[in-house]
Every structure is written in C-alpha cells, then in structure tokens.
Design an enzyme around this catalytic site. Structure first.
Site, PDB file in Angstrom:
ATOM      1  N   HIS A 165       0.877  -0.808  -0.077  1.00  0.00           N
ATOM      2  CA  HIS A 165       0.149   0.375  -0.135  1.00  0.00           C
ATOM      3  C   HIS A 165       0.630   1.645  -0.145  1.00  0.00           C
ATOM      4  O   HIS A 165       1.034   2.182  -0.953  1.00  0.00           O
ATOM      5  CB  HIS A 165      -0.839   0.247   1.207  1.00  0.00           C
ATOM      6  N   HIS A 189       0.225  -4.252   8.996  1.00  0.00           N
ATOM      7  CA  HIS A 189       1.326  -3.996   9.355  1.00  0.00           C
ATOM      8  C   HIS A 189       2.440  -3.663  10.161  1.00  0.00           C
ATOM      9  O   HIS A 189       2.251  -2.423  11.097  1.00  0.00           O
ATOM     10  CB  HIS A 189       2.057  -2.664   7.435  1.00  0.00           C
TER      11      HIS A 189
END
Length: 230
Positions: free
Chosen positions: A147, A196
């Site tokens: 991302h 993450h």
C-alpha cells in the site's frame, strides 16, 4: 519529520517541470530514500522485533470504531481496487484534457511494474505480518508495505502531473498538499489496522519514492527526445 520530507518533495514538484535544480533535489531525496531502504533491509533481516516498530506502533493503538472505520476508508486508496480506480481515472483525465500519452504510459507502467517489484521484495525478504488481530484482509508478506510503496508511486506521479498542468499557484499547492496527505494517511492506516509494522510502511515509502523518481526521469527524457526529434 517524515511528513515534512514528503511535503518538501511535493513542494519541489510544484515547479511542474524538471530542471537541474529540481532534478538535483529529487536525486538527493532518492539517495536518502535509498539509505533508509537499505538500512531497514538490514534491520528486518537481522532482527525479529525492532524497538522502532514497538515505539511507533504504540502511539497509534486505538480501539475507537469511528477511527478504525475512517482509516479503513483511507487504506482502500492503496488497495488493488483503489489503486486501479485512481490510476484509470488519472489516465482518463490525461487523455481527455491533455492528450499526454507519454504521461499516461508513465503512470500505467510505473504502477504496474512497481507492484511487481514490491512482490519480488516481499518474497525475497520474507517478513511475516505483525502477530496481532488484522483489521483488514491480507494475503501476502509484510516488508515493504505494498500500500505504501505502490501508493506513493501513484500519488507522487499524480502530484507531478497535476502541478505540471495546473496554472495557478494556489491550485499547485492544493494538489501537492492533498497528495501528501493521501500518502501519509494511507501508510498510517496500515499501522492502525495492525497489518504492517511501521518499518514496513517507511520501507515502502523509501522504495516507492525511488521508483517514482526513476519514472519521472524516464518521462522527462522521452519528452525531451521526442521534442528534439520533432
């Protein structure tokens, strides 16, 4: 600090054209990004738990449903569907308004190939996701964040072409700040949603910036070559 760096990058892009001064500044940023990326590679491959991840992640721990929902929307801007939709929209705008086919090819190739580079890096490094409840669906490895990496590639290029074609100074600033905020909120969402580590996001920014800068150089070189050829 990272917010200031990203904003400074987009301020550099406000000139909307590549000259020696802008190229030099972006090259310096790329070197800095390279140093950060290599250092993070060393850290994540030599240690399972990093103090910097714990320190940063602890700041953004929340169970507030409204905040989680909000950042769920932000994270969609970096998903496959989100990136694809925004990229297609940008290509459509470039086609309808400027007929800049080189810019269209630059965005399409930079994003598509950047995504493949991200997959290669993830498989090579092999870092597992955080051992937390994931608040978004994930199916790949962790470092660097896709991302963050693909997001900065796309929105950095969009910022570059927006400020290239927007005539007003105010419009250029709005475009630069908007793209900077999208990049930052997108990366932050990956930490808040527990999918993450912070170093994954920072690494994604670093590698993504280098890749985006490379394609800006390619775009400018091709345009210059076509100009001379004509």
């Amino acid at each position: 600090m990272y917010i200031l760096v990203l904003l400074k990058i987009n301020i550099v892009l406000l000139e909307g054209k590549m000259n020696k001064r802008v190229e030099k500044q972006l090259f310096i940023f790329s070197l800095l990004a390279g140093v950060i990326g290599v250092y993070l590679l060393y850290l994540v491959t030599s240690s399972e738990a990093l103090w910097i991840d714990k320190a940063i992640a602890s700041v953004f721990v929340t169970s507030n449903d409204s905040i989680l929902t909000l950042f769920g929307y932000f994270t969609e801007l970096g998903s496959k569907i989100g990136i694809g939709a925004v990229a297609l929209l940008s290509l459509l705008v470039l086609w309808l308004t400027k007929k800049d086919y080189i810019a269209m090819a630059t965005i399409a190739l930079a994003v598509a190939l950047g995504n493949e580079v991200n997959k290669l890096l993830k498989n090579w490094i092999g870092r597992e996701r955080p051992d937390l409840e994931h608040l978004d669906e994930v199916a790949s490895l962790s470092f660097p964040s896709g991302h963050a990496m693909v997001g900065i590639i796309l929105y950095m290029l969009i910022a570059y072409f927006l400020v290239k074609y927007i005539s007003s100074k105010k419009g250029k600033w709005i475009a630069a700040i908007a793209c900077t905020l999208i990049i930052l909120l997108l990366g932050l969402s990956r930490i808040i949603l527990h999918v993450h580590y912070p170093t994954d996001v920072i690494g994604g920014y670093a590698f993504g910036f280098i890749w985006g800068f490379l394609w800006i150089l390619i775009y400018e070189m091709v345009k210059e070559w076509l100009k001379k050829k004509a």
